[in-house]
Design an enzyme around this catalytic site. Structure first.
Site, PDB file in Angstrom:
ATOM      1  N   ARG A  10     -13.631  13.791   5.587  1.00 32.91           N
ATOM      2  CA  ARG A  10     -12.304  14.408   5.805  1.00 32.91           C
ATOM      3  C   ARG A  10     -11.844  15.125   4.549  1.00 32.91           C
ATOM      4  O   ARG A  10     -11.260  16.213   4.608  1.00 32.91           O
ATOM      5  CB  ARG A  10     -11.278  13.322   6.164  1.00 32.91           C
ATOM      6  CG  ARG A  10     -11.416  12.797   7.577  1.00 32.91           C
ATOM      7  CD  ARG A  10     -10.580  11.529   7.762  1.00 32.91           C
ATOM      8  NE  ARG A  10      -9.180  11.758   7.494  1.00 32.91           N
ATOM      9  CZ  ARG A  10      -8.342  10.819   7.019  1.00 32.91           C
ATOM     10  NH1 ARG A  10      -8.779   9.583   6.777  1.00 32.91           N
ATOM     11  NH2 ARG A  10      -7.091  11.096   6.800  1.00 32.91           N
ATOM     12  N   SER A  40      -6.997   4.821   8.814  1.00 29.36           N
ATOM     13  CA  SER A  40      -7.698   4.639   7.540  1.00 29.36           C
ATOM     14  C   SER A  40      -6.993   3.577   6.688  1.00 29.36           C
ATOM     15  O   SER A  40      -7.603   2.616   6.208  1.00 29.36           O
ATOM     16  CB  SER A  40      -7.745   5.987   6.810  1.00 29.36           C
ATOM     17  OG  SER A  40      -8.082   5.842   5.468  1.00 29.36           O
ATOM     18  N   LYS A  67      -8.213  -0.668   6.133  1.00 35.00           N
ATOM     19  CA  LYS A  67      -8.472  -1.282   4.829  1.00 35.00           C
ATOM     20  C   LYS A  67      -7.579  -2.492   4.604  1.00 35.00           C
ATOM     21  O   LYS A  67      -8.012  -3.497   4.060  1.00 35.00           O
ATOM     22  CB  LYS A  67      -8.246  -0.246   3.718  1.00 35.00           C
ATOM     23  CG  LYS A  67      -9.391   0.763   3.670  1.00 35.00           C
ATOM     24  CD  LYS A  67      -9.220   1.766   2.577  1.00 35.00           C
ATOM     25  CE  LYS A  67      -8.227   2.814   2.943  1.00 35.00           C
ATOM     26  NZ  LYS A  67      -8.588   4.181   2.656  1.00 35.00           N
ATOM     27  N   HIS A 104       0.846  -1.189   0.000  1.00 38.95           N
ATOM     28  CA  HIS A 104       0.000   0.000   0.000  1.00 38.95           C
ATOM     29  C   HIS A 104       0.879   1.236   0.000  1.00 38.95           C
ATOM     30  O   HIS A 104       1.825   1.335   0.770  1.00 38.95           O
ATOM     31  CB  HIS A 104      -0.903   0.013   1.242  1.00 38.95           C
ATOM     32  CG  HIS A 104      -1.898   1.127   1.209  1.00 38.95           C
ATOM     33  ND1 HIS A 104      -3.150   0.993   0.648  1.00 38.95           N
ATOM     34  CD2 HIS A 104      -1.810   2.407   1.635  1.00 38.95           C
ATOM     35  CE1 HIS A 104      -3.796   2.133   0.748  1.00 38.95           C
ATOM     36  NE2 HIS A 104      -3.010   3.018   1.339  1.00 38.95           N
ATOM     37  N   ASP A 157     -14.649   3.812   7.252  1.00 41.87           N
ATOM     38  CA  ASP A 157     -13.581   4.612   6.634  1.00 41.87           C
ATOM     39  C   ASP A 157     -14.098   5.310   5.388  1.00 41.87           C
ATOM     40  O   ASP A 157     -13.734   6.454   5.105  1.00 41.87           O
ATOM     41  CB  ASP A 157     -12.377   3.739   6.268  1.00 41.87           C
ATOM     42  CG  ASP A 157     -11.308   4.569   5.562  1.00 41.87           C
ATOM     43  OD1 ASP A 157     -10.751   5.473   6.218  1.00 41.87           O
ATOM     44  OD2 ASP A 157     -11.062   4.369   4.360  1.00 41.87           O
TER      45      ASP A 157
HETATM   46  N1  URA Z   1      -4.896   6.972   2.071  1.00 43.07           N
HETATM   47  C1  URA Z   1      -5.893   6.380   2.772  1.00 43.07           C
HETATM   48  O1  URA Z   1      -6.313   5.271   2.464  1.00 43.07           O
HETATM   49  N2  URA Z   1      -6.421   7.041   3.827  1.00 43.07           N
HETATM   50  C2  URA Z   1      -5.987   8.254   4.217  1.00 43.07           C
HETATM   51  O2  URA Z   1      -6.491   8.783   5.188  1.00 43.07           O
HETATM   52  C3  URA Z   1      -4.956   8.863   3.463  1.00 43.07           C
HETATM   53  C4  URA Z   1      -4.418   8.194   2.403  1.00 43.07           C
END
Ligand code: URA
Length: 434
Positions: free
Chosen positions: A168, A183, A187, A82, A161
């Site tokens: 956000r 966040s 995931k 990621h 999220d």
């Molecule tokens: N990427 C994400 O998945 N979440 C965030 O808050 C910022 C970048």
């Protein structure tokens, strides 16, 4: 418990208990906390922060706010990577096939881009016919058959999220360390991978503008992952200038294929091999970095990575011909070079500005649901440290709209800083947290 009291508590700099975080997350995901209260709470967190326990509790509560993918029937240790978001970051398209070609399964769930940072799913969708939606069983079968699959993250995963991030994004509360850490990790935990390699971007094109903040973010994410029983490593990498030379969806696919052919830019090749090496170690294939890097390099040099990429594209319905110029990808109708007006060296190439220009050309979304143009983008001919003479091409704009092209041409000149001194070389990899 009362939502208003919890907002006041965070506003006043106090820490939430686990029960309070779970209550907040439940109300966020079920929609019973109105947008204005979610926004106020996010702003309170932005200013007051969260301690380690609160950040972990938030990540876990969000991870289990919806469905959690079950990858137990994947043969081997499924690994994922990621990136916290960058400009021109097409490493996933290079890394997945390198890791899969070496025998470690990659079951990748990715997101779409928003704002100036591109999304992996949008990039894959610029391949004609490529399907990013797949039944879970078909996804697992593909991972077991060819060791690699990439799908759009299901809307049923991490609903908390999804809602919190959308709010956000509109309320100036994205750039908060605990909110980003929770966040991202929610995931990753919900998508089921056992091993996770994080690429934490630092610089103007990233959410974390300096190395100290990025290091703290990386450490927070590693701690959350380990707390959830996952193997995690994090790289810190430079996002002061875009990665590689191409920015824009189809252009980035082109550059990823060039890289898998061994003809890619040095920065993209270097970081892809390093990320792949950490994934191979976490996937149990190697215990030392040197052997893992040698293996990832071999997958690239022998063309096995490219073969794996083609197999994955074909399995997901994509149509590509890696033997013809342009590989059969969409091309924009207009191309215009932007020339240097002075001479010297490129001493700055603002990733954030490039990301914004490319987004305004149509390659990215300004708001959720915007339709993107896969063909448009920018090809950077000169990068940080390169010598420049008057009249040299700095970059080529690929556009489908004349007005947008003209705006991009003006703005692009401001993204390049030219100075008479050779600038200090800047390392691409700033550190690793294992
Ligand atoms: N990427 C994400 O998945 N979440 C965030 O808050 C910022 C970048």
């Amino acid at each position: 418990m009362n939502l208003q009291d919890l907002i006041i508590k965070k506003r006043d700099g106090l820490a939430h208990s686990q029960e309070e975080i779970e209550y907040l997350v439940k109300n966020i995901s079920e929609g019973t906390m109105p947008d204005y209260q979610v926004a106020a709470w996010a702003m309170a967190v932005f200013f007051q922060g969260m301690n380690k326990e609160e950040t972990r509790d938030l990540a876990l509560a969000m991870a289990y706010s919806g469905e959690v993918a079950d990858l137990t029937s994947v043969e081997g240790i499924p690994v994922d990577k990621h990136s916290t978001g960058g400009v021109g970051d097409k490493t996933t398209m290079v890394v997945i096939p390198l890791v899969a070609a070496a025998g470690v399964p990659v079951a990748k769930m990715s997101g779409r881009g928003l704002g100036h940072t591109g999304g992996t799913i949008d990039k894959f969708e610029s391949i004609p016919g490529f399907q990013v939606e797949m039944e879970h069983r078909a996804f697992i079968k593909q991972v077991n058959d060819i060791k690699a699959a990439v799908v759009a993250q299901s809307g049923r995963l991490v609903p908390a999220d999804k809602r919190l991030y959308a709010i956000r994004d509109l309320t100036g509360t994205v750039e908060s360390l605990p909110l980003i850490a929770a966040s991202v990790m929610s995931k990753k935990i919900a998508s089921g991978a056992q091993g996770i390699v994080l690429d934490v971007k630092v610089g103007s094109g990233a959410f974390m503008k300096n190395e100290t903040e990025a290091r703290a973010l990386a450490q927070a994410m590693v701690d959350i992952g380990r707390g959830a029983g996952r193997e995690v490593a994090a790289l810190l990498s430079n996002m002061q200038q875009p990665l590689g030379r191409m920015v824009g969806n189809a252009l980035e696919v082109r550059e990823a294929i060039d890289t898998l052919k061994g003809e890619g830019p040095a920065d993209l090749t270097e970081i892809s091999i390093l990320l792949a090496a950490y994934m191979l170690m976490i996937g149990g294939k190697f215990s030392d970095l040197q052997s893992a890097q040698a293996c990832a390099g071999e997958m690239l040099n022998t063309g096995l990575g490219l073969k794996k990429f083609q197999a994955m594209v074909e399995a997901q319905g994509g149509i590509l011909d890696c033997n013809i110029p342009g590989y059969g990808l969409k091309q924009a109708s207009m191309q215009q070079a932007v020339m240097a007006e002075g001479e010297g060296y490129v001493s700055g190439l603002d990733a954030l500005e490039i990301g914004r220009i490319v987004m305004h050309l149509g390659a990215g979304r300004e708001k959720l649901g915007d339709i993107i143009d896969h063909a448009v983008g920018i090809e950077l001919v000169k990068k940080y440290g390169d010598a420049v003479n008057i009249g040299d091409t700095l970059a080529v704009i690929h556009a489908n709209d004349k007005d947008k092209l003209e705006i991009a041409a003006v703005n692009l000149k401001h993204a390049f800083q030219i100075s008479s001194q050779v600038p200090e070389p800047k390392p691409l990899i700033l550190g690793v947290i294992k």
